[in-house]
Design a protein around this motif. Structure first.
Motif, PDB file in Angstrom:
ATOM      1  N   SER A  60       5.975  -0.675  -4.925  1.00 40.24           N
ATOM      2  CA  SER A  60       5.280  -1.532  -3.969  1.00 40.24           C
ATOM      3  C   SER A  60       5.082  -3.508  -5.414  1.00 40.24           C
ATOM      4  O   SER A  60       5.361  -3.028  -5.457  1.00 40.24           O
ATOM      5  CB  SER A  60       4.303  -1.181  -4.325  1.00 40.24           C
ATOM      6  OG  SER A  60       3.748  -1.080  -5.665  1.00 40.24           O
ATOM      7  N   ILE A  61       4.566  -4.393  -4.167  1.00 46.85           N
ATOM      8  CA  ILE A  61       4.788  -5.221  -5.192  1.00 46.85           C
ATOM      9  C   ILE A  61       3.492  -6.012  -4.360  1.00 46.85           C
ATOM     10  O   ILE A  61       2.876  -5.555  -3.010  1.00 46.85           O
ATOM     11  CB  ILE A  61       5.914  -5.678  -3.886  1.00 46.85           C
ATOM     12  CG1 ILE A  61       7.795  -5.253  -3.518  1.00 46.85           C
ATOM     13  CG2 ILE A  61       5.813  -7.732  -3.641  1.00 46.85           C
ATOM     14  CD1 ILE A  61       8.017  -6.142  -2.742  1.00 46.85           C
ATOM     15  N   GLY A  87       3.735 -11.271  -5.379  1.00 47.84           N
ATOM     16  CA  GLY A  87       5.642 -10.614  -6.330  1.00 47.84           C
ATOM     17  C   GLY A  87       6.133  -9.659  -6.461  1.00 47.84           C
ATOM     18  O   GLY A  87       7.076  -9.062  -6.914  1.00 47.84           O
ATOM     19  N   LYS A  88       5.129  -9.235  -7.516  1.00 44.95           N
ATOM     20  CA  LYS A  88       5.300  -8.710  -8.987  1.00 44.95           C
ATOM     21  C   LYS A  88       5.601  -7.418  -8.130  1.00 44.95           C
ATOM     22  O   LYS A  88       4.646  -6.862  -8.152  1.00 44.95           O
ATOM     23  CB  LYS A  88       4.596  -8.442  -9.908  1.00 44.95           C
ATOM     24  CG  LYS A  88       4.906 -10.306 -10.472  1.00 44.95           C
ATOM     25  CD  LYS A  88       3.650  -9.993 -11.751  1.00 44.95           C
ATOM     26  CE  LYS A  88       3.053 -11.758 -12.280  1.00 44.95           C
ATOM     27  NZ  LYS A  88       2.329 -12.055 -13.214  1.00 44.95           N
ATOM     28  N   TYR A  89       6.649  -6.205  -9.408  1.00 42.82           N
ATOM     29  CA  TYR A  89       6.933  -4.700  -8.383  1.00 42.82           C
ATOM     30  C   TYR A  89       6.254  -4.072  -9.757  1.00 42.82           C
ATOM     31  O   TYR A  89       5.370  -4.278 -10.925  1.00 42.82           O
ATOM     32  CB  TYR A  89       8.412  -4.573  -9.142  1.00 42.82           C
ATOM     33  CG  TYR A  89       9.634  -5.580  -8.379  1.00 42.82           C
ATOM     34  CD1 TYR A  89       9.138  -4.694  -6.805  1.00 42.82           C
ATOM     35  CD2 TYR A  89      10.085  -6.396  -8.715  1.00 42.82           C
ATOM     36  CE1 TYR A  89      10.427  -5.781  -6.091  1.00 42.82           C
ATOM     37  CE2 TYR A  89      11.011  -6.925  -8.101  1.00 42.82           C
ATOM     38  CZ  TYR A  89      10.947  -6.625  -6.952  1.00 42.82           C
ATOM     39  OH  TYR A  89      11.982  -7.206  -5.822  1.00 42.82           O
ATOM     40  N   THR A  90       5.165  -3.190  -8.913  1.00 46.49           N
ATOM     41  CA  THR A  90       4.302  -2.797  -9.297  1.00 46.49           C
ATOM     42  C   THR A  90       4.442  -0.794  -8.659  1.00 46.49           C
ATOM     43  O   THR A  90       5.255  -0.477  -8.109  1.00 46.49           O
ATOM     44  CB  THR A  90       2.127  -2.804  -8.457  1.00 46.49           C
ATOM     45  OG1 THR A  90       2.497  -2.822  -7.547  1.00 46.49           O
ATOM     46  CG2 THR A  90       1.816  -4.120  -8.940  1.00 46.49           C
ATOM     47  N   ASP A  91       3.819  -0.032  -9.120  1.00 42.57           N
ATOM     48  CA  ASP A  91       3.798   1.687  -9.526  1.00 42.57           C
ATOM     49  C   ASP A  91       5.238   1.696  -9.011  1.00 42.57           C
ATOM     50  O   ASP A  91       5.966   2.948  -7.998  1.00 42.57           O
ATOM     51  CB  ASP A  91       2.705   1.601  -7.888  1.00 42.57           C
ATOM     52  CG  ASP A  91       1.217   1.699  -8.336  1.00 42.57           C
ATOM     53  OD1 ASP A  91       0.846   1.421  -9.322  1.00 42.57           O
ATOM     54  OD2 ASP A  91       1.310   0.924  -6.947  1.00 42.57           O
ATOM     55  N   ILE A  92       6.264   1.830  -9.882  1.00 42.59           N
ATOM     56  CA  ILE A  92       7.668   1.698 -10.010  1.00 42.59           C
ATOM     57  C   ILE A  92       8.058   3.310 -10.114  1.00 42.59           C
ATOM     58  O   ILE A  92       7.340   3.479 -11.109  1.00 42.59           O
ATOM     59  CB  ILE A  92       8.732   0.842 -10.671  1.00 42.59           C
ATOM     60  CG1 ILE A  92       7.962  -0.475 -10.347  1.00 42.59           C
ATOM     61  CG2 ILE A  92       9.831   1.241 -11.071  1.00 42.59           C
ATOM     62  CD1 ILE A  92       8.560  -1.053 -11.876  1.00 42.59           C
ATOM     63  N   ILE A  93       8.754   4.103  -9.662  1.00 44.18           N
ATOM     64  CA  ILE A  93       8.536   5.466  -9.552  1.00 44.18           C
ATOM     65  C   ILE A  93      10.058   5.728 -10.069  1.00 44.18           C
ATOM     66  O   ILE A  93      10.748   5.072 -10.714  1.00 44.18           O
ATOM     67  CB  ILE A  93       8.542   6.259  -8.270  1.00 44.18           C
ATOM     68  CG1 ILE A  93      10.012   5.821  -6.864  1.00 44.18           C
ATOM     69  CG2 ILE A  93       7.536   6.036  -7.237  1.00 44.18           C
ATOM     70  CD1 ILE A  93       9.481   6.973  -5.554  1.00 44.18           C
ATOM     71  N   ASP A  94      10.569   7.116 -10.064  1.00 43.14           N
ATOM     72  CA  ASP A  94      11.319   7.828 -11.099  1.00 43.14           C
ATOM     73  C   ASP A  94      12.531   8.034  -9.823  1.00 43.14           C
ATOM     74  O   ASP A  94      11.676   8.679  -8.827  1.00 43.14           O
ATOM     75  CB  ASP A  94      11.570   8.692 -12.461  1.00 43.14           C
ATOM     76  CG  ASP A  94      10.928   9.484 -12.218  1.00 43.14           C
ATOM     77  OD1 ASP A  94       9.786   9.568 -11.340  1.00 43.14           O
ATOM     78  OD2 ASP A  94      10.486  10.253 -13.062  1.00 43.14           O
ATOM     79  N   LYS A  95      13.546   8.839  -9.950  1.00 40.37           N
ATOM     80  CA  LYS A  95      14.644   9.812  -9.059  1.00 40.37           C
ATOM     81  C   LYS A  95      14.341   8.827  -7.603  1.00 40.37           C
ATOM     82  O   LYS A  95      13.458   9.138  -6.733  1.00 40.37           O
ATOM     83  CB  LYS A  95      13.496  11.028  -9.280  1.00 40.37           C
ATOM     84  CG  LYS A  95      13.883  11.776 -10.452  1.00 40.37           C
ATOM     85  CD  LYS A  95      13.726  12.920 -10.671  1.00 40.37           C
ATOM     86  CE  LYS A  95      13.823  14.077 -12.018  1.00 40.37           C
ATOM     87  NZ  LYS A  95      12.317  15.060 -12.237  1.00 40.37           N
ATOM     88  N   CYS A  96      15.067   8.082  -7.795  1.00 40.36           N
ATOM     89  CA  CYS A  96      14.766   7.105  -6.206  1.00 40.36           C
ATOM     90  C   CYS A  96      16.673   6.904  -5.711  1.00 40.36           C
ATOM     91  O   CYS A  96      17.324   6.231  -6.308  1.00 40.36           O
ATOM     92  CB  CYS A  96      14.084   5.908  -6.288  1.00 40.36           C
ATOM     93  SG  CYS A  96      13.765   4.870  -4.733  1.00 40.36           S
ATOM     94  N   ASP A 137       0.527  -1.382   0.133  1.00 37.46           N
ATOM     95  CA  ASP A 137       0.017   0.426  -0.004  1.00 37.46           C
ATOM     96  C   ASP A 137       0.999   1.574   0.029  1.00 37.46           C
ATOM     97  O   ASP A 137       0.258   2.236  -0.481  1.00 37.46           O
ATOM     98  CB  ASP A 137      -1.174   0.053   1.241  1.00 37.46           C
ATOM     99  CG  ASP A 137      -1.659  -1.586   1.309  1.00 37.46           C
ATOM    100  OD1 ASP A 137      -2.109  -1.461   0.242  1.00 37.46           O
ATOM    101  OD2 ASP A 137      -2.143  -1.745   2.364  1.00 37.46           O
ATOM    102  N   ASN A 138       1.958   1.109  -0.107  1.00 36.47           N
ATOM    103  CA  ASN A 138       2.625   2.281   0.075  1.00 36.47           C
ATOM    104  C   ASN A 138       4.789   2.393  -0.295  1.00 36.47           C
ATOM    105  O   ASN A 138       4.835   1.670   0.195  1.00 36.47           O
ATOM    106  CB  ASN A 138       3.194   2.722   1.637  1.00 36.47           C
ATOM    107  CG  ASN A 138       3.870   4.095   2.208  1.00 36.47           C
ATOM    108  OD1 ASN A 138       3.791   5.161   1.848  1.00 36.47           O
ATOM    109  ND2 ASN A 138       4.593   3.706   3.245  1.00 36.47           N
ATOM    110  N   ILE A 139       4.793   2.917  -1.254  1.00 31.97           N
ATOM    111  CA  ILE A 139       6.010   3.244  -1.804  1.00 31.97           C
ATOM    112  C   ILE A 139       6.709   3.831  -1.028  1.00 31.97           C
ATOM    113  O   ILE A 139       6.967   5.306  -1.097  1.00 31.97           O
ATOM    114  CB  ILE A 139       5.910   3.726  -3.110  1.00 31.97           C
ATOM    115  CG1 ILE A 139       5.016   2.838  -3.511  1.00 31.97           C
ATOM    116  CG2 ILE A 139       7.108   3.782  -4.033  1.00 31.97           C
ATOM    117  CD1 ILE A 139       5.153   3.409  -5.585  1.00 31.97           C
TER     118      ILE A 139
END
Length: 140
Positions: free
Chosen positions: A63-64, A68-77, A32-34
């Motif tokens: 987030s996962i 077990g798949k990565y979702t909602d991947i952000i940039d500038k991390c 629920d939280n990145i």
């Protein structure tokens, strides 16, 4: 900090003096939280003499889902700072996390314009997701 969600320190810092202390058990992302960098977007700041230790296996920047798949991947991390302009890091260390993102992914700083990094170390894994991901051990 174990068992709680890390709230990112905002954009209005000038100096963060760690006095050679460690910040331990920083949690990573959940379904629920990145969670991304300890600091968000900062400018003209100095971060000195501190170690950021994430919970072993912590995921930053995505987030996962239940499969077990990565979702909602952000940039500038980055594990310490997501985006830095004219920022100085001296004697800063970070460990325990896997830092993920689509662009500008770094072990300490996701994106950096100006400033310097001196006597600082990254012990996190760094992974760019997709074509064109800029990744680096210290800066993405």
């Amino acid at each position: 900090m174990s068992g709680v969600v890390h709230t990112q320190i905002g954009n209005n810092i000038s100096t963060f003096e760690g006095n050679n202390f460690e910040i331990n058990n920083i949690p990573g992302s959940t379904n629920d939280n990145i969670v991304s960098g300890f600091f968000g977007t900062i400018s003209g700041a100095t971060i000195n003499n501190v170690e950021f230790n994430y919970v072993s296996g912590a995921i930053l920047g995505a987030s996962i889902d239940a499969d077990g798949k990565y979702t909602d991947i952000i940039d500038k991390c980055g594990a310490v700072v997501n985006s830095a302009t004219n920022v100085t890091l001296t004697n800063v260390r970070s460990s325990g996390a896997t830092v993920k993102g689509t662009t500008n992914v770094g072990g300490l700083v996701g994106e950096m314009s100006g400033g310097s990094i001196t006597n600082s170390f990254n012990f996190n894994d760094v992974e760019g997701i997709g074509d064109g991901a800029w990744t680096g051990g210290l800066v993405g």
